[in-house]
Motif scaffolding. Structure first.
Motif, PDB file in Angstrom:
ATOM      1  N   ALA A   1       0.813  -1.221   0.000  1.00  0.00           N
ATOM      2  CA  ALA A   1       0.000   0.000   0.000  1.00  0.00           C
ATOM      3  C   ALA A   1       0.842   1.264   0.000  1.00  0.00           C
ATOM      4  N   PHE A   2       2.107   1.165   0.443  1.00  0.00           N
ATOM      5  CA  PHE A   2       2.980   2.335   0.516  1.00  0.00           C
ATOM      6  C   PHE A   2       4.338   1.967  -0.070  1.00  0.00           C
ATOM      7  N   LEU A   3       4.702   2.617  -1.166  1.00  0.00           N
ATOM      8  CA  LEU A   3       5.987   2.371  -1.816  1.00  0.00           C
ATOM      9  C   LEU A   3       6.599   3.702  -2.232  1.00  0.00           C
ATOM     10  N   TYR A   4       7.931   3.699  -2.389  1.00  0.00           N
ATOM     11  CA  TYR A   4       8.619   4.912  -2.803  1.00  0.00           C
ATOM     12  C   TYR A   4       8.574   5.077  -4.319  1.00  0.00           C
ATOM     13  N   GLU A   5       8.664   6.337  -4.750  1.00  0.00           N
ATOM     14  CA  GLU A   5       8.806   6.612  -6.172  1.00  0.00           C
ATOM     15  C   GLU A   5      10.026   5.859  -6.700  1.00  0.00           C
TER      16      GLU A   5
ATOM     17  N   ILE B   1       1.133  -6.074  10.878  1.00  0.00           N
ATOM     18  CA  ILE B   1       2.324  -5.457  10.289  1.00  0.00           C
ATOM     19  C   ILE B   1       3.268  -6.597   9.948  1.00  0.00           C
ATOM     20  N   ARG B   2       3.572  -6.745   8.670  1.00  0.00           N
ATOM     21  CA  ARG B   2       4.374  -7.882   8.221  1.00  0.00           C
ATOM     22  C   ARG B   2       3.761  -9.172   8.758  1.00  0.00           C
ATOM     23  N   ASN B   3       4.511  -9.946   9.565  1.00  0.00           N
ATOM     24  CA  ASN B   3       4.002 -11.229  10.051  1.00  0.00           C
ATOM     25  C   ASN B   3       3.416 -11.146  11.457  1.00  0.00           C
ATOM     26  N   SER B   4       3.334  -9.942  12.009  1.00  0.00           N
ATOM     27  CA  SER B   4       2.772  -9.772  13.353  1.00  0.00           C
ATOM     28  C   SER B   4       1.340  -9.271  13.247  1.00  0.00           C
ATOM     29  N   SER B   5       0.470  -9.779  14.113  1.00  0.00           N
ATOM     30  CA  SER B   5      -0.925  -9.343  14.085  1.00  0.00           C
ATOM     31  C   SER B   5      -1.493  -9.357  15.495  1.00  0.00           C
ATOM     32  N   ALA B   6      -2.559  -8.586  15.684  1.00  0.00           N
ATOM     33  CA  ALA B   6      -3.243  -8.525  16.976  1.00  0.00           C
ATOM     34  C   ALA B   6      -4.674  -8.081  16.728  1.00  0.00           C
ATOM     35  N   TYR B   7      -5.575  -8.472  17.632  1.00  0.00           N
ATOM     36  CA  TYR B   7      -6.977  -8.083  17.522  1.00  0.00           C
ATOM     37  C   TYR B   7      -7.246  -6.876  18.418  1.00  0.00           C
ATOM     38  N   THR B   8      -8.124  -6.006  17.951  1.00  0.00           N
ATOM     39  CA  THR B   8      -8.440  -4.811  18.723  1.00  0.00           C
ATOM     40  C   THR B   8      -9.343  -5.149  19.907  1.00  0.00           C
ATOM     41  N   VAL B   9      -9.155  -4.398  20.968  1.00  0.00           N
ATOM     42  CA  VAL B   9     -10.047  -4.429  22.127  1.00  0.00           C
ATOM     43  C   VAL B   9     -10.551  -3.004  22.312  1.00  0.00           C
TER      44      VAL B   9
ATOM     45  N   THR C   1       4.105  -5.168  18.602  1.00  0.00           N
ATOM     46  CA  THR C   1       5.540  -4.909  18.693  1.00  0.00           C
ATOM     47  C   THR C   1       6.109  -4.794  17.285  1.00  0.00           C
ATOM     48  N   LEU C   2       6.793  -3.692  17.016  1.00  0.00           N
ATOM     49  CA  LEU C   2       7.294  -3.437  15.667  1.00  0.00           C
ATOM     50  C   LEU C   2       8.441  -4.384  15.329  1.00  0.00           C
ATOM     51  N   PRO C   3       8.483  -4.876  14.084  1.00  0.00           N
ATOM     52  CA  PRO C   3       9.544  -5.812  13.687  1.00  0.00           C
ATOM     53  C   PRO C   3      10.881  -5.106  13.489  1.00  0.00           C
ATOM     54  N   GLU C   4      11.947  -5.901  13.420  1.00  0.00           N
ATOM     55  CA  GLU C   4      13.268  -5.349  13.142  1.00  0.00           C
ATOM     56  C   GLU C   4      13.363  -4.939  11.677  1.00  0.00           C
ATOM     57  N   VAL C   5      14.135  -3.884  11.421  1.00  0.00           N
ATOM     58  CA  VAL C   5      14.377  -3.421  10.053  1.00  0.00           C
ATOM     59  C   VAL C   5      15.875  -3.206   9.872  1.00  0.00           C
ATOM     60  N   LEU C   6      16.376  -3.506   8.680  1.00  0.00           N
ATOM     61  CA  LEU C   6      17.798  -3.312   8.406  1.00  0.00           C
ATOM     62  C   LEU C   6      18.138  -1.839   8.287  1.00  0.00           C
ATOM     63  N   THR C   7      17.229  -1.084   7.657  1.00  0.00           N
ATOM     64  CA  THR C   7      17.388   0.361   7.517  1.00  0.00           C
ATOM     65  C   THR C   7      16.052   1.009   7.847  1.00  0.00           C
ATOM     66  N   PRO C   8      16.022   2.292   8.221  1.00  0.00           N
ATOM     67  CA  PRO C   8      14.739   2.956   8.475  1.00  0.00           C
ATOM     68  C   PRO C   8      13.800   2.788   7.285  1.00  0.00           C
ATOM     69  N   SER C   9      12.570   2.337   7.544  1.00  0.00           N
ATOM     70  CA  SER C   9      11.653   1.987   6.457  1.00  0.00           C
ATOM     71  C   SER C   9      10.217   2.330   6.833  1.00  0.00           C
ATOM     72  N   TYR C  10       9.413   2.629   5.799  1.00  0.00           N
ATOM     73  CA  TYR C  10       7.974   2.749   5.979  1.00  0.00           C
ATOM     74  C   TYR C  10       7.360   1.350   5.904  1.00  0.00           C
ATOM     75  N   LEU C  11       6.564   0.977   6.904  1.00  0.00           N
ATOM     76  CA  LEU C  11       5.873  -0.306   6.907  1.00  0.00           C
ATOM     77  C   LEU C  11       4.371  -0.067   6.838  1.00  0.00           C
TER      78      LEU C  11
ATOM     79  N   THR D   1      -2.678   2.162   6.954  1.00  0.00           N
ATOM     80  CA  THR D   1      -1.902   3.344   7.284  1.00  0.00           C
ATOM     81  C   THR D   1      -0.440   2.942   7.196  1.00  0.00           C
ATOM     82  N   ARG D   2       0.456   3.850   7.523  1.00  0.00           N
ATOM     83  CA  ARG D   2       1.881   3.533   7.459  1.00  0.00           C
ATOM     84  C   ARG D   2       2.560   4.048   8.714  1.00  0.00           C
ATOM     85  N   ILE D   3       3.709   3.459   9.022  1.00  0.00           N
ATOM     86  CA  ILE D   3       4.528   3.915  10.141  1.00  0.00           C
ATOM     87  C   ILE D   3       5.986   3.839   9.717  1.00  0.00           C
ATOM     88  N   TYR D   4       6.741   4.872  10.060  1.00  0.00           N
ATOM     89  CA  TYR D   4       8.166   4.913   9.724  1.00  0.00           C
ATOM     90  C   TYR D   4       8.929   4.269  10.875  1.00  0.00           C
TER      91      TYR D   4
END
Length: 465
Positions: free
Chosen positions: A36-40, A399-407, A414-424, A438-441
């Motif tokens: 849903a979110f990619l760079y030019e 987010i990626r392979n992590s998921s949770a249900y809303t209450v 918990t945000l996953p590890e990234v090799l470099t700063p990235s939009y997920l 939505t997206r998170i940096y």
């Protein structure tokens, strides 16, 4: 006559019927829609299926209401690749799958403009002093691991986005150039910093002064009988001068004379040009109509919020508060996305880039995801999910392979590890509703390797741990 009619009927029955059934609906795979979110400049891989099987010869386009940016066709595996266009600001584009006789499918991809780096530093510093340089992105966030060039030296910013340099020894006021780069960002513009010489002199005066300002000059010896600055001469006991108006920062001499009019010594003073103040304006990339939104205005030199700045957004003008913040209500729109620009009104006094915000019309059966825009890997963050009418709802957030249900409409992940700063991409799913995104940096934490030796030194041939 009867024979002719029979022939027509037979021919009609023999003609191939190429009409898809009601169940023949094209659909992008979930993996495709998760992009849903990619760079030019990034490549968007699209896989199109029909009834769970890859569908070839499907026309896939990337477009908005006015322009088709790309058009391509799926192969035997139902796959095609689109290179995303360069954009001046982050832009939502629609990806469509079309084939004659089939029901079409589409989804929205955000083409993100690479964020720009900004350098924050003082305008002038004494020679042989420590100066701190800060590198931030276009939303005021510190940028770690940015390469900063400072005159003839360079280095990388720490986790706080800062780096210290030692100004060189100079014999006269000297101009240094600074700029910052990072592989995930557009490079900063070149910043200029003056290094003022602080040599010892019998003339006591500031090292620099702003144009049009007054300043005092004294002498530490009685041998000095007069002091001259520009075309004005005064007694050293009461020497108050006014800095001239200048088109650009430059150095002037302050001269000391004895009773015979002989030049004893001089020193240099920098007269700083009153340049336009550099500001940073930022806010949300996307918002819903009728929502309250806020924009922030920072002074680039100090990174503090600036009070009293007029900001215009959607034909309304408001003034920033003591924190440099201003609030607006997003206007109603009659399209899925409408672009609006926030801008600083006084362009004679300030230099500031405009900010683009897209106002979206919500669908009653769509999910809306909100949460933090920036965090570090490993952080536990909370996302809120509501329906189009603003009511908290039960949904699965991933987010990626992590998921949770809303209450009560909130989910903690918990945000996953990234090799470099990235939009997920953050995705919310609920049966009977359109998926919400939505997206998170996500910034990576510094990882340093430390080697401990048992002793301070070893001899050749000796073993060590």
């Amino acid at each position: 006559m009867q024979k002719t009619i029979l022939t027509i009927v037979v021919l009609t029955l023999l003609l191939p019927v190429n009409v898809a059934s009601a169940s023949d609906k094209l659909s992008f795979t979930e993996e495709t829609k998760n992009s849903a979110f990619l760079y030019e400049g990034d490549q968007l891989t699209c896989v199109v299926e029909c009834n769970g099987a890859p569908e070839k010869d499907v026309t896939v386009t990337l477009e908005n209401e006015d322009t088709i940016y790309a058009s391509t066709t799926t192969d035997d595996e139902g796959k095609t690749v689109i290179t995303l266009p360069n954009v001046s600001y982050s832009t939502p584009l629609e990806v469509k799958a079309k084939k004659t006789g089939y029901k079409n499918d589409s989804f929205t991809v955000w083409v993100l403009n690479k964020p720009k780096l900004y350098v924050s530093a003082p305008k002038v510093v004494e020679e042989e002093k420590t100066v701190t340089i800060t590198v931030i992105d276009e939303q005021g966030n510190p940028v770690p691991d940015a390469n900063v060039v400072f005159g003839d030296t360079q280095g990388f910013t720490n986790s706080s986005g800062t780096i210290d340099f030692q100004t060189p020894a100079v014999g006269m006021p000297t101009l240094l150039k600074i700029h910052a780069t990072h592989e995930n960002y557009e490079p900063s513009e070149t910043f200029t910093l003056w290094v003022a010489d602080n040599k010892t002199s019998v003339i006591n005066a500031p090292l620099w002064v702003e144009e049009g300002k007054t300043f005092n000059v004294t002498s530490s010896t009685e041998d000095v009988k007069s002091i001259t600055f520009v075309d004005e001469t005064k007694k050293p006991m009461n020497a108050v001068f006014t800095a001239p108006l200048v088109n650009e920062t430059r150095a002037y001499q302050i001269q000391a004379y004895d009773k015979n009019g002989t030049l004893l010594t001089y020193r240099l003073i920098l007269v700083l040009n009153k340049e336009k103040e550099n500001l940073l304006l930022f806010g949300p990339i996307e918002t819903l109509e009728d929502e309250n939104i806020e924009f922030h205005v920072l002074q680039l030199q100090t990174l503090n919020g600036l009070k009293g700045v007029d900001v215009r957004f959607a034909d309304a003008e408001k003034v920033t508060d003591e924190n440099g913040t201003v609030f607006f209500t997003a206007p109603p729109v009659n399209k899925p996305f409408v672009r609006y620009t926030a801008e600083v009104v006084d362009t004679e006094k300030y230099c500031c880039r405009n900010w683009t915000t897209w106002v979206r019309k919500p669908e009653e059966q769509s999910l809306i995801v909100t949460g933090p825009t920036t965090a570090y890997e490993g952080d536990k963050v909370v996302f809120n999910v509501t329906t189009g009418d603003g009511k908290p709802t039960f949904a699965m957030v991933s987010i990626r392979n992590s998921s949770a249900y809303t209450v009560n409409g909130s989910a903690s992940i918990t945000l996953p590890e990234v090799l470099t700063p990235s939009y997920l991409t953050v995705k919310a799913v609920k049966p009977g509703y359109l998926d919400g995104y939505t997206r998170i940096y996500v910034k990576n934490k510094e990882k340093r390797l430390t080697i401990k030796l048992e002793e301070n030194s070893v001899n050749e041939g000796e073993t060590f741990v």
